[in-house]
Design an enzyme around this catalytic site. Structure first.
Site, PDB file in Angstrom:
ATOM      1  N   GLN A  12       0.829  -1.218   0.000  1.00 47.71           N
ATOM      2  CA  GLN A  12       0.000   0.000   0.000  1.00 47.71           C
ATOM      3  C   GLN A  12       0.862   1.267   0.000  1.00 47.71           C
ATOM      4  O   GLN A  12       0.664   2.164  -0.810  1.00 47.71           O
ATOM      5  CB  GLN A  12      -0.935   0.016   1.222  1.00 47.71           C
ATOM      6  CG  GLN A  12      -1.990   1.121   1.141  1.00 47.71           C
ATOM      7  CD  GLN A  12      -2.500   1.601   2.500  1.00 47.71           C
ATOM      8  OE1 GLN A  12      -1.936   1.285   3.544  1.00 47.71           O
ATOM      9  NE2 GLN A  12      -3.568   2.368   2.480  1.00 47.71           N
ATOM     10  N   ASP A  34      10.143  -5.885  -5.142  1.00 52.49           N
ATOM     11  CA  ASP A  34       9.056  -6.580  -4.458  1.00 52.49           C
ATOM     12  C   ASP A  34       9.226  -8.073  -4.699  1.00 52.49           C
ATOM     13  O   ASP A  34       9.936  -8.476  -5.632  1.00 52.49           O
ATOM     14  CB  ASP A  34       7.680  -6.105  -4.953  1.00 52.49           C
ATOM     15  CG  ASP A  34       6.589  -6.474  -3.951  1.00 52.49           C
ATOM     16  OD1 ASP A  34       6.467  -5.805  -2.919  1.00 52.49           O
ATOM     17  OD2 ASP A  34       5.871  -7.481  -4.186  1.00 52.49           O
ATOM     18  N   TYR A 140       2.300  -8.203  15.538  1.00 55.11           N
ATOM     19  CA  TYR A 140       2.685  -7.041  14.721  1.00 55.11           C
ATOM     20  C   TYR A 140       3.315  -5.970  15.616  1.00 55.11           C
ATOM     21  O   TYR A 140       4.386  -5.431  15.312  1.00 55.11           O
ATOM     22  CB  TYR A 140       1.426  -6.515  14.035  1.00 55.11           C
ATOM     23  CG  TYR A 140       1.589  -5.274  13.191  1.00 55.11           C
ATOM     24  CD1 TYR A 140       2.329  -5.297  12.019  1.00 55.11           C
ATOM     25  CD2 TYR A 140       0.951  -4.084  13.554  1.00 55.11           C
ATOM     26  CE1 TYR A 140       2.446  -4.155  11.235  1.00 55.11           C
ATOM     27  CE2 TYR A 140       1.057  -2.952  12.775  1.00 55.11           C
ATOM     28  CZ  TYR A 140       1.809  -2.984  11.611  1.00 55.11           C
ATOM     29  OH  TYR A 140       1.917  -1.862  10.829  1.00 55.11           O
ATOM     30  N   LYS A 144       7.056  -4.415  15.848  1.00 53.90           N
ATOM     31  CA  LYS A 144       7.312  -2.978  15.702  1.00 53.90           C
ATOM     32  C   LYS A 144       8.147  -2.446  16.868  1.00 53.90           C
ATOM     33  O   LYS A 144       9.078  -1.668  16.660  1.00 53.90           O
ATOM     34  CB  LYS A 144       5.994  -2.198  15.567  1.00 53.90           C
ATOM     35  CG  LYS A 144       5.281  -2.411  14.242  1.00 53.90           C
ATOM     36  CD  LYS A 144       6.138  -2.005  13.054  1.00 53.90           C
ATOM     37  CE  LYS A 144       5.468  -2.150  11.714  1.00 53.90           C
ATOM     38  NZ  LYS A 144       6.404  -2.038  10.580  1.00 53.90           N
TER      39      LYS A 144
HETATM   40  C1  AKB Z   1      -2.760  -1.989  10.666  1.00 54.34           C
HETATM   41  O1  AKB Z   1      -3.960  -1.732  10.835  1.00 54.34           O
HETATM   42  O2  AKB Z   1      -2.233  -3.063  10.982  1.00 54.34           O
HETATM   43  C2  AKB Z   1      -1.877  -0.907  10.087  1.00 54.34           C
HETATM   44  C3  AKB Z   1      -1.217  -0.103  11.159  1.00 54.34           C
HETATM   45  C4  AKB Z   1      -1.999   0.847  11.957  1.00 54.34           C
HETATM   46  O3  AKB Z   1      -0.040  -0.227  11.352  1.00 54.34           O
HETATM   47  N1  AKB Z   1      -2.634  -0.058   9.224  1.00 54.34           N
END
Ligand code: AKB
Length: 318
Positions: A12, A34, A140, A144
Site C-alpha cells: 500500500q 518486491d 505485529y 514494531k
Molecule cells: C494496521 O492496521 O495493521 C496498520 C497499522 C496501523 O499499522 N494499518
C-alpha cells in the site's frame, strides 16, 4: 542525488512512495523491489524482484545500484499477523535485520515504518506521548517495538542512520490496504461510492488515528531529509493528523452521500486489536524536531477521497 532502494514496494505505501520519490529524485535514482513482478513499478523506473529474506540477493541489488538510502516497507499487518504469528515474526523481523545489516555494510541510511500498533493496553489512551510504556499485545506490535529498539541500537552502536515514524491507519484513493485493523477506513469510501452500503468490522465508538496518504509520503521524505543534528528521537516518531471512530467517518461521508447505510458485523480479532491501541497520538516531538505538519484532516480528505473514487467509478474501474 540520493540513490534509493524500496524493499516491499508493491504494498500500500510502497507503490505510492515509489512514484512520489521518483518524482522528487528522478526515476532512475529510485529502485523498486518486491517479491512479485509489478508492472506499474517496472514500467516507470528500475525494478527488481527481491525476497527481502534473501540477504545475498538484497546485498547484490544494493551494490549493483550503488544505493545510499533504503526504505524497508516489508510487513505483514496487524490482523493478518494474528493468523500465523511466527510467520509474521519471520517476515517482519527477517526483512528488518537484513536491511540493518546491509545498510551497515554499505553505509546506507535506513527508513523502516513503525506503527500505532507498537503501543498496547498499558499505554496512555489519549494523546499517547512519544516516550511511554509500550507493551503491545499483537505479534505485529511486538515486531514494531523490537524493530524500534534494534534500529536505535544500530544507530547507537554503529552510527547507522536509522529513522522511522509510527504510522497510524493510512487512507488512500489509489491503493487498497490488506490485512490491517484500520482497513475499514479505506473500505468505507469505496463501498459508499460503489454500493451505498458498508458493513463495519470495528465498533462504532472505537477511535484510532488515521493519516491521508499524501501526508504519509511527505512524512517519509521530510524525516529522511531532516538535519540529523536536530533529531533527538529516531526510532520512532509519533505522527498524527486525525483521529475518528466509525460513527464519525460515517457521518462525514453522509454529508456527501446522504443515503449511505452502515451496519456492524464486529470481527473479534480486529475489535481486540483496535481496543488495545491508542485513541490518538501526541506528535509534539515530530513537529519540534523535523517540522512535521499534516496538510489533511477528516473533512478535506473525505472530499478528496470521494472525488477520486467517483472518477474511478465513472471510468468503470471499481
Ligand atoms: C494496521 O492496521 O495493521 C496498520 C497499522 C496501523 O499499522 N494499518
Amino acid at each position: 542525488m540520493k540513490k534509493i532502494l524500496i524493499v516491499g514496494a508493491g504494498g500500500q505505501i510502497g507503490s505510492e512512495l515509489t512514484a512520489y520519490l521518483r518524482s522528487i529524485y528522478g526515476a532512475n535514482n529510485v529502485v523498486a523491489t518486491d517479491v512479485r513482478e509489478c508492472e506499474s513499478l517496472s514500467s516507470t523506473g528500475p525494478f527488481e524482484v527481491l525476497n527481502a529474506l534473501d540477504a545475498k540477493a538484497f546485498a547484490e541489488i544494493v551494490n549493483k545500484y550503488k544505493i545510499d538510502t533504503i526504505y524497508n516497507l516489508v510487513a505483514l499487518l496487524s490482523a493478518v499477523g494474528e493468523k500465523d504469528p511466527m510467520f509474521a515474526w519471520s517476515i517482519n523481523m527477517g526483512a528488518l535485520t537484513n536491511s540493518l545489516e546491509i545498510a551497515r555494510e554499505y553505509g546506507c541510511a535506513l527508513f523502516t515504518p513503525s506503527s500505532i500498533g507498537a503501543f498496547g493496553p498499558s499505554s496512555p489512551k489519549d494523546s499517547t506521548p512519544q516516550d511511554t510504556l509500550m507493551q503491545p499485545t499483537t505479534i505485529y506490535g511486538v515486531c514494531k517495538v523490537t524493530g524500534e529498539m534494534i534500529s536505535n541500537y544500530y544507530n547507537l552502536r554503529y552510527g547507522l542512520d536509522t529513522r522511522s515514524v509510527r504510522f497510524p491507519g493510512i487512507i488512500s484513493n489509489l491503493t487498497l490496504p490488506g490485512g490491517g485493523t484500520t482497513d475499514y477506513a479505506v473500505e468505507i469510501f469505496y463501498e459508499a461510492v460503489k454500493s451505498g452500503k458498508f458493513t463495519c468490522p470495528i465498533p462504532s465508538d472505537m477511535f484510532m488515528d488515521m493519516l491521508y496518504m499524501p501526508d504519509a509520503l511527505k512524512a517519509c521524505v521530510e524525516l529522511m531529509e531532516a538535519d540529523p543534528a536536530k533529531l533527538i528521537h529516531r526510532n520512532s516518531f509519533n505522527i498524527a493528523s486525525m483521529s475518528f471512530s466509525p460513527d464519525i467517518i460515517y457521518k462525514e461521508i453522509c454529508k456527501h452521500i446522504p443515503n449511505l447505510q452502515m451496519d456492524y458485523k464486529i470481527e473479534p480479532i480486529k475489535e481486540a486489536i483496535a481496543s488495545s491501541w491508542p485513541n490518538s497520538l501526541d506528535d509534539t516531538c515530530a513537529r519540534a524536531e523535523w517540522g512535521w505538519k499534516p496538510d489533511w484532516n477528516l473533512e478535506n480528505m473525505t472530499v478528496d477521497m470521494l472525488k477520486h473514487i467517483k472518477i474511478k467509478k465513472e471510468k468503470g474501474l471499481l
